[in-house]
Design a protein around this motif. Structure first.
Motif, PDB file in Angstrom:
ATOM      1  N   MET A 146       0.838  -1.201   0.000  1.00 53.07           N
ATOM      2  CA  MET A 146       0.000   0.000   0.000  1.00 53.07           C
ATOM      3  C   MET A 146       0.869   1.246   0.000  1.00 53.07           C
ATOM      4  O   MET A 146       1.888   1.310   0.686  1.00 53.07           O
ATOM      5  N   SER A 147       0.455   2.266  -0.728  1.00 57.00           N
ATOM      6  CA  SER A 147       1.178   3.523  -0.719  1.00 57.00           C
ATOM      7  C   SER A 147       1.019   4.206   0.624  1.00 57.00           C
ATOM      8  O   SER A 147      -0.094   4.477   1.055  1.00 57.00           O
ATOM      9  N   THR A 148       2.135   4.466   1.291  1.00 64.58           N
ATOM     10  CA  THR A 148       2.053   5.148   2.576  1.00 64.58           C
ATOM     11  C   THR A 148       1.646   6.602   2.420  1.00 64.58           C
ATOM     12  O   THR A 148       1.405   7.278   3.410  1.00 64.58           O
ATOM     13  N   ASP A 193      -7.699  -6.461  15.868  1.00 65.33           N
ATOM     14  CA  ASP A 193      -7.352  -7.211  14.660  1.00 65.33           C
ATOM     15  C   ASP A 193      -5.866  -7.545  14.570  1.00 65.33           C
ATOM     16  O   ASP A 193      -5.454  -8.313  13.682  1.00 65.33           O
ATOM     17  N   TRP A 194      -5.076  -6.993  15.467  1.00 64.46           N
ATOM     18  CA  TRP A 194      -3.673  -7.404  15.583  1.00 64.46           C
ATOM     19  C   TRP A 194      -3.569  -8.868  16.025  1.00 64.46           C
ATOM     20  O   TRP A 194      -2.548  -9.521  15.827  1.00 64.46           O
ATOM     21  N   LEU A 195      -4.644  -9.410  16.584  1.00 66.22           N
ATOM     22  CA  LEU A 195      -4.671 -10.833  16.907  1.00 66.22           C
ATOM     23  C   LEU A 195      -4.509 -11.689  15.660  1.00 66.22           C
ATOM     24  O   LEU A 195      -4.135 -12.862  15.752  1.00 66.22           O
ATOM     25  N   PHE A 196      -4.796 -11.104  14.498  1.00 65.13           N
ATOM     26  CA  PHE A 196      -4.836 -11.892  13.271  1.00 65.13           C
ATOM     27  C   PHE A 196      -3.887 -11.400  12.181  1.00 65.13           C
ATOM     28  O   PHE A 196      -3.596 -12.149  11.244  1.00 65.13           O
ATOM     29  N   THR A 197      -3.438 -10.152  12.269  1.00 62.84           N
ATOM     30  CA  THR A 197      -2.576  -9.623  11.209  1.00 62.84           C
ATOM     31  C   THR A 197      -1.877  -8.371  11.687  1.00 62.84           C
ATOM     32  O   THR A 197      -2.216  -7.806  12.737  1.00 62.84           O
ATOM     33  N   GLU A 198      -0.914  -7.927  10.911  1.00 55.25           N
ATOM     34  CA  GLU A 198      -0.240  -6.665  11.182  1.00 55.25           C
ATOM     35  C   GLU A 198      -0.985  -5.524  10.493  1.00 55.25           C
ATOM     36  O   GLU A 198      -1.702  -5.725   9.503  1.00 55.25           O
ATOM     37  N   TYR A 199      -0.805  -4.336  11.003  1.00 58.96           N
ATOM     38  CA  TYR A 199      -1.466  -3.155  10.446  1.00 58.96           C
ATOM     39  C   TYR A 199      -1.130  -3.000   8.960  1.00 58.96           C
ATOM     40  O   TYR A 199      -2.021  -2.789   8.130  1.00 58.96           O
ATOM     41  N   SER A 200       0.142  -3.139   8.626  1.00 59.66           N
ATOM     42  CA  SER A 200       0.556  -2.962   7.227  1.00 59.66           C
ATOM     43  C   SER A 200      -0.074  -4.011   6.327  1.00 59.66           C
ATOM     44  O   SER A 200      -0.528  -3.705   5.218  1.00 59.66           O
ATOM     45  N   THR A 201      -0.139  -5.249   6.798  1.00 58.93           N
ATOM     46  CA  THR A 201      -0.752  -6.316   6.000  1.00 58.93           C
ATOM     47  C   THR A 201      -2.234  -6.046   5.793  1.00 58.93           C
ATOM     48  O   THR A 201      -2.773  -6.223   4.685  1.00 58.93           O
ATOM     49  N   LEU A 202      -2.896  -5.604   6.847  1.00 56.39           N
ATOM     50  CA  LEU A 202      -4.326  -5.312   6.766  1.00 56.39           C
ATOM     51  C   LEU A 202      -4.599  -4.257   5.703  1.00 56.39           C
ATOM     52  O   LEU A 202      -5.467  -4.433   4.831  1.00 56.39           O
TER      53      LEU A 202
END
Length: 293
Positions: free
Chosen positions: A1-3, A254-263
């Motif tokens: 994703m573009s930051t 949702d960090w229980l399931f993924t990282e912020y960047s991945t999401l």
């Protein structure tokens, strides 16, 4: 994703354990070992989650604004959480909007008095009720009527089986905004649940005073897989339209399931065919408009 993509995150939870307001997040007070309906809950326990923690996860992203959604379980009063967040916003600039909690299981006059206390704070925008209410109840409708008269937003908690009743409630208050949490919060990723959820989403979206936060899907899907998530997100956008959809992190849950960047990479992949204006609406502009921030 573009930051460089601007983000207004309309669903964030913060907590500070020393307040004593979060017994489920304190391993000394919650020894049940239960997942509390969200997943491997132990990962969240025993540590504060404050603005530096959130921005650590969101490092490199242009998060311009956030909306805080109530996380406290046992404050002295519910407006105390709103006061705490208002002070945080004044000191640190975030959050820009606050969704609090007032328990509807009380007389309407008490609900109204507590809403008045919440409304003393400039960043307060409305309520979620942390449990699914009976949207057919006259008492609940009276409570929503009080919110309507005060110009507040109802952050709607509903599942596939309660979406039709929530839709009727939204129709009863056409001048009030109903923002559906967590993509309609399906109970699982099963095909039968999907079909019931899709029908309920169509009913809820039929009222123009409704919107949806695309978030929280790690809970029913127990993970974030692009292709597993695709039909849920595509259906939500098709049903509500670009102008009534907003992407949210639901961090740190949702960090229980993924990282912020991945999401957010997944989110952007799912809308890569949309125009720049449409993406900007779903990642930022819509949240600003619906939450008036």
């Amino acid at each position: 994703m573009s930051t460089k993509l601007r983000i207004v995150d309309p669903h964030v939870h913060l907590w500070e354990l020393k307040t004593g307001w979060y017994p489920l997040l304190d391993p000394q007070t919650d020894t049940s070992g239960q997942d509390h309906g969200v997943g491997p809950f132990g990962k969240l326990q025993g540590s504060d989650f404050l603005l530096p923690d959130y921005f650590g996860h969101a490092s490199g992203y242009d998060v311009a604004k956030i909306v805080h959604v109530t996380a406290a379980q046992a404050p002295p009063t519910w407006p105390d959480e709103t006061r705490y967040l208002e002070e945080l916003g004044a000191e640190q600039g975030y959050p820009h909007g606050i969704i609090g909690w007032t328990d509807f299981d009380r007389p309407v006059a008490e609900v109204d008095a507590e809403l008045a206390a919440h409304s003393e704070f400039s960043r307060f925008r409305g309520l979620r009720h942390q449990t699914v209410v009976d949207y057919t109840s006259d008492h609940v409708l009276e409570c929503l009527g009080v919110m309507d008269r005060r110009g507040l937003i109802y952050d709607t908690v509903a599942h596939e089986d309660s979406l039709p009743d929530a839709a009727k409630a939204a129709r009863s208050f056409p001048n009030m905004s109903f923002v559906l949490e967590h993509t309609g919060w399906p109970s699982s990723g099963d095909k039968g649940v999907f079909e019931q959820w899709r029908t309920g989403m169509r009913e809820f979206a039929a009222s123009p005073n409704t919107a949806v936060k695309i978030s929280g899907m790690g809970i029913p899907l127990r993970g974030y897989d692009l292709e597993q998530l695709r039909p849920w997100v595509e259906t939500a956008i098709e049903t509500f339209g670009v102008e009534r959809c907003m992407f949210a992190s639901n961090f740190p849950v949702d960090w229980l399931f993924t990282e912020y960047s991945t999401l957010f990479e997944i989110y952007e992949s799912l809308v890569s065919s949309f125009t720049e204006d449409e993406r900007r609406a779903m990642f930022a502009d819509n949240a600003e408009r619906w939450y008036r921030i």
